[in-house]
Design a protein around this motif. Structure first.
Motif, mmCIF file in Angstrom:
data_model
loop_
_atom_site.group_PDB
_atom_site.id
_atom_site.type_symbol
_atom_site.label_atom_id
_atom_site.label_comp_id
_atom_site.label_asym_id
_atom_site.label_seq_id
_atom_site.Cartn_x
_atom_site.Cartn_y
_atom_site.Cartn_z
ATOM 1 N N LYS A 182 -19.342 7.613 -6.421
ATOM 2 C CA LYS A 182 -18.041 7.855 -5.789
ATOM 3 C C LYS A 182 -16.914 7.717 -6.805
ATOM 4 O O LYS A 182 -16.675 6.642 -7.346
ATOM 5 C CB LYS A 182 -17.841 6.867 -4.635
ATOM 6 N N ARG B 24 -11.201 3.444 4.197
ATOM 7 C CA ARG B 24 -11.631 3.814 5.543
ATOM 8 C C ARG B 24 -12.326 2.649 6.220
ATOM 9 O O ARG B 24 -12.861 1.772 5.584
ATOM 10 C CB ARG B 24 -12.584 5.017 5.460
ATOM 11 N N SER C 17 0.873 -1.174 0.000
ATOM 12 C CA SER C 17 0.000 0.000 0.000
ATOM 13 C C SER C 17 0.907 1.219 0.000
ATOM 14 O O SER C 17 1.942 1.220 0.685
ATOM 15 C CB SER C 17 -0.879 -0.007 1.257
ATOM 16 N N ARG D 100 -5.909 -0.159 1.138
ATOM 17 C CA ARG D 100 -6.968 -0.120 2.155
ATOM 18 C C ARG D 100 -7.749 1.181 2.104
ATOM 19 O O ARG D 100 -7.231 2.217 1.672
ATOM 20 C CB ARG D 100 -6.401 -0.342 3.553
HETATM 21 O O1 BTN Z 1 -12.294 4.305 1.862
HETATM 22 C C1 BTN Z 1 -11.968 5.294 1.195
HETATM 23 O O2 BTN Z 1 -12.801 5.977 0.589
HETATM 24 C C2 BTN Z 1 -10.519 5.708 1.131
HETATM 25 C C3 BTN Z 1 -9.781 4.993 0.043
HETATM 26 C C4 BTN Z 1 -8.308 5.362 -0.040
HETATM 27 C C5 BTN Z 1 -7.579 4.560 -1.090
HETATM 28 C C6 BTN Z 1 -6.173 5.032 -1.320
HETATM 29 S S1 BTN Z 1 -5.411 4.293 -2.721
HETATM 30 C C7 BTN Z 1 -3.879 4.995 -2.266
HETATM 31 C C8 BTN Z 1 -3.766 4.857 -0.765
HETATM 32 N N1 BTN Z 1 -3.226 3.550 -0.415
HETATM 33 C C9 BTN Z 1 -4.119 2.791 0.220
HETATM 34 O O3 BTN Z 1 -3.900 1.636 0.640
HETATM 35 N N2 BTN Z 1 -5.278 3.459 0.372
HETATM 36 C C10 BTN Z 1 -5.191 4.795 -0.179
#
Ligand code: BTN
Length: 249
Positions: free
Chosen positions: A113, A47, A18, A45
């Motif tokens: 979204k 929220r 990530s 990941r």
């Molecule tokens: O749940 C949400 O709306 C937030 C999503 C966030 C995704 C981004 S992709 C780049 C960064 N790395 C991750 O593992 N998550 C964030």
């Protein structure tokens, strides 16, 4: 060639667990804010502990920095980031029609979204050791519906809604420029102009919405976002300021 904001670093990775994890790994050695773009994340990941899947061609990046303000001020950068995503979309598609911001930091396009943002930080007490702003944008594809929570806003992609195909690298350039402008505004003038700009782009302002946490649910008219970034609802119980929740329309 597109401009790149002065003082910001950039690294592009073919694959990473990530970009938020990569941010935590490099944070201690940073000499300035740094963008990390990954073409593929194996453990993205979102929220509330949800997985974030990004099919190939979508945007997954994290901006990592070492801010010096108190944690509650640092957290307001979630609004800075959402504004920057909005402006990057505008710069790349030439339109704002259908674009809106959903509290606290989703970007919607035609009611779906388009982008999610996740802030993570480390350290407390003496101040944060780093802030990582993770940003995912559905540039070309939407995650499959079985990955979605019930009641979640339906995902859309920039391509499906506008017909404009943007590469992650081009999106990063536009985003980094927009972010640097808002960051400068934030550090120079504080949250007020950010709050005003955010409210001007807000979805459902003045309308009835529901804010849900693990413990409670509040329905009321979306009055404003206050100076601390709280959602302010006018509910049957009166004016309620909500620091964290999921919003349902
Ligand atoms: O749940 C949400 O709306 C937030 C999503 C966030 C995704 C981004 S992709 C780049 C960064 N790395 C991750 O593992 N998550 C964030």
């Amino acid at each position: 060639m597109m401009d790149w904001p002065e003082g910001y670093g950039k690294r592009i990775l073919d694959e990473v667990d990530s970009t938020l994890d990569e941010a935590a790994r490099i944070a201690a050695d940073l000499s300035g804010p740094e963008w990390i773009l990954a073409k593929r994340q194996t453990k993205g990941r979102g929220r509330r502990g949800r997985a974030w899947k990004e099919p190939q061609g979508n945007f997954a990046a994290t901006l990592v920095m070492r801010p010096t303000e108190p944690p509650q001020v640092v957290a307001l950068r979630s609004f800075v980031a959402a504004l920057a995503v909005y402006d990057a979309c505008e710069a790349l598609t030439g339109r704002t029609e259908g674009l809106a911001l959903k509290w606290p930091n989703d970007v919607l396009l035609n009611g779906g979204k388009l982008s999610g943002i996740l802030l993570e930080s480390a350290g407390a007490g003496q101040g944060l050791s780093h802030l990582a702003i993770g940003i995912g944008v559905n540039l070309v594809e939407t995650p499959m519906k079985e990955w979605l929570d019930p009641g979640a806003v339906w995902p859309v992609s920039l391509l499906s809604e506008t017909g404009v195909q943007v590469t992650p690298e081009d999106f990063l350039n536009a985003l980094a420029l927009a972010y640097a402008r808002y960051e400068h505004q934030f550090t120079t003038y504080g949250f007020d102009p950010i709050r005003t700009a955010w409210l001007a782009r807000a979805a459902k302002l003045g309308e009835v919405i529901t804010a849900r946490t693990n413990k409670s649910e509040t329905t009321g008219t979306f009055e404003t976002v206050d100076a601390e970034g709280n959602l302010v609802l006018n509910s049957a119980k009166g004016r309620v300021c909500i620091p964290a929740a999921e919003i349902f329309f």
